[in-house]
Scaffold this active site. Structure first.
Site, PDB file in Angstrom:
ATOM      1  N   ASP A 254       8.267   2.778  -0.184  1.00 42.19           N
ATOM      2  CA  ASP A 254       6.914   2.401  -0.571  1.00 42.19           C
ATOM      3  C   ASP A 254       6.548   1.003  -0.075  1.00 42.19           C
ATOM      4  O   ASP A 254       6.996   0.007  -0.633  1.00 42.19           O
ATOM      5  CB  ASP A 254       6.798   2.463  -2.092  1.00 42.19           C
ATOM      6  CG  ASP A 254       5.396   2.195  -2.599  1.00 42.19           C
ATOM      7  OD1 ASP A 254       4.451   2.200  -1.777  1.00 42.19           O
ATOM      8  OD2 ASP A 254       5.231   1.987  -3.813  1.00 42.19           O
TER       9      ASP A 254
ATOM     10  N   ASP B 290       0.108   1.677   3.275  1.00 44.74           N
ATOM     11  CA  ASP B 290       0.866   2.063   2.088  1.00 44.74           C
ATOM     12  C   ASP B 290       1.547   3.413   2.306  1.00 44.74           C
ATOM     13  O   ASP B 290       0.917   4.460   2.220  1.00 44.74           O
ATOM     14  CB  ASP B 290      -0.078   2.131   0.880  1.00 44.74           C
ATOM     15  CG  ASP B 290       0.646   2.426  -0.429  1.00 44.74           C
ATOM     16  OD1 ASP B 290       1.862   2.696  -0.398  1.00 44.74           O
ATOM     17  OD2 ASP B 290      -0.013   2.378  -1.487  1.00 44.74           O
TER      18      ASP B 290
END
Length: 423
Positions: free
Chosen positions: A92, A276
């Protein structure tokens, strides 16, 4: 000695030097939810809102909407402790925390019981910390405490890494996920004072250059989801030049996008965007969300969810993002999801969503799956390159080789050779 033999010797030495300087690689596992549901997307949006400290209207609802886990997940394998205890972690770049389920979680924590758990008492290298840890997710919090131990990513051993042991996970948010926890790859400024894994990788000299690059594979049904390449880049993955733009501030991987257009409509001009890998969606400001829906002739169902007529997908337009002077195109195939409703009806959901209070373009895997992305921590910049068509890309076996003084990939060449593409 003959001339031919003299020529062969330096060639062999060159090849040997290149193999010794091989980049560190970590395979990414790709999980495709074959039965994608509307609830998947709802769950993903709640977690996305939590990461960016936004208040999502769904957070006031019951946690039942989280029951089906997430929409699309990319994970890497990481081991903690001595002897190693291994976990599948969501990779992430939209957060900076490293957390795994704790063996000290209660039996009532269903998510914890269904996943691998870290047992500190079984690790001889564990160092107790004990400070509290909490992340707010929708109507519940993920809570636990901090510990310190050795972390191993494919033989790249990080000493004294502090991470969180999760004791309580909210509702059913993480019950059915394929990942055990999360490894955050954003900057340390949003880590709450904890040194991030990649900062420790840099400080401990485990990579020669403070950069990692990511390729996310979206085509086909293979579980081989791409790679994380630590300390450099792989030129065989991309074509053309790497297009670098500076990070706006070293927190999230935030940068300025020149423009976003659909047909002749300008959706943003000099907008702030974030790369992201922890979401499949693209979250946009409300004004852009309404404009996109109008062009797509999409029906807004509320809560940032818009549906289009599945029979008219071929008529939908491309969306063009201009970053650093280079245009990247998203086709309807990229940004439309076919999901299952509660009545088993197939719906076509737009991958463009809106979160209350969000003013950024949060670019998830819909965009990042189309490019090769270079996260340059040392120079605080992010680079994008277009993927090679019909690439012969393959996932390398996990390995860790100590680099010799002569590095196999010339890092500085892509920093200087393409300076005209910097902004």
């Amino acid at each position: 000695m003959q001339v031919g033999q003299l020529l062969i010797i330096p060639l062999l030495l060159l090849l040997l030097g290149h193999s010794l300087g091989q980049l560190r690689r970590t395979p990414i596992t790709r999980q495709i939810n074959q039965n994608q549901t509307h609830a998947n997307v709802k769950a993903e949006k709640i977690v996305l809102a939590a990461k960016y400290f936004l208040v999502d209207r769904q957070s006031s609802q019951t946690t039942q909407v989280l029951a089906n886990g997430f929409n699309l997940e990319y994970t890497i394998r990481l081991c903690i402790g001595t002897p190693p205890q291994c976990f599948n972690l969501q990779f992430d770049t939209g957060s900076s925390d490293l957390w795994v389920p704790s063996a000290k979680c209660p039996s009532t924590n269903e998510a914890c019981q269904k996943h691998n758990k870290y047992n500190s008492s079984a690790s001889s290298s564990h160092v107790e910390d004990g400070k509290g840890f909490s992340i707010q997710y929708g109507s519940g919090s993920l809570t636990g405490f901090l510990s310190t131990d050795t972390v191993d990513i494919d033989g790249m051993v990080i000493r004294n890494q502090t991470f969180a042991e999760a004791v309580d996970e909210p509702g059913s948010a993480f019950v059915n996920t394929i990942f055990d926890g999360i490894i955050g790859m954003a900057f340390g400024s949003i880590s709450g004072g904890i040194t991030t894994p990649f900062d420790n990788i840099i400080r401990q000299g485990l990579v020669k250059h403070p950069v990692f690059s990511v390729y996310l594979r979206r085509d086909g049904t293979s579980q081989l989801g791409g790679e994380v390449i630590w300390g450099g880049i792989d030129r065989s993955i991309y074509r053309g030049c790497i297009n670098y733009v500076p990070v706006s501030m070293p927190a999230y991987w935030q940068f300025t996008a020149n423009s976003v257009k659909v047909r002749d409509i300008l959706l943003c001009n000099g907008c702030q965007a974030i790369a992201d890998t922890g979401t499949s969606l693209i979250a946009v400001p409300l004004r852009a969300y309404k404009a996109i829906n109008k062009v797509l002739n999409a029906t807004d169902a509320g809560d940032g969810e818009a549906f289009v007529d599945c029979s008219k997908l071929c008529r939908l337009p491309n969306v063009n993002l201009n970053i650093g002077g280079t245009t990247y195109t998203l086709t309807p195939k990229d940004y439309i999801y076919k999901v299952q409703a509660d009545n088993n009806q197939t719906l076509c959901l737009s991958g463009f969503t809106y979160l209350q209070g969000n003013l950024l373009w949060i670019l998830g895997d819909i965009f990042l799956g189309k490019v090769y992305t270079i996260f340059d921590v040392g120079k605080e910049r992010i680079g994008f390159a277009k993927l090679k068509k019909h690439s012969s890309y393959r996932v390398y076996a996990s390995s860790y080789v100590k680099e010799p003084p002569s590095y196999g990939i010339d890092y500085y060449s892509y920093g200087d050779e393409y300076s005209r593409f910097f902004t």
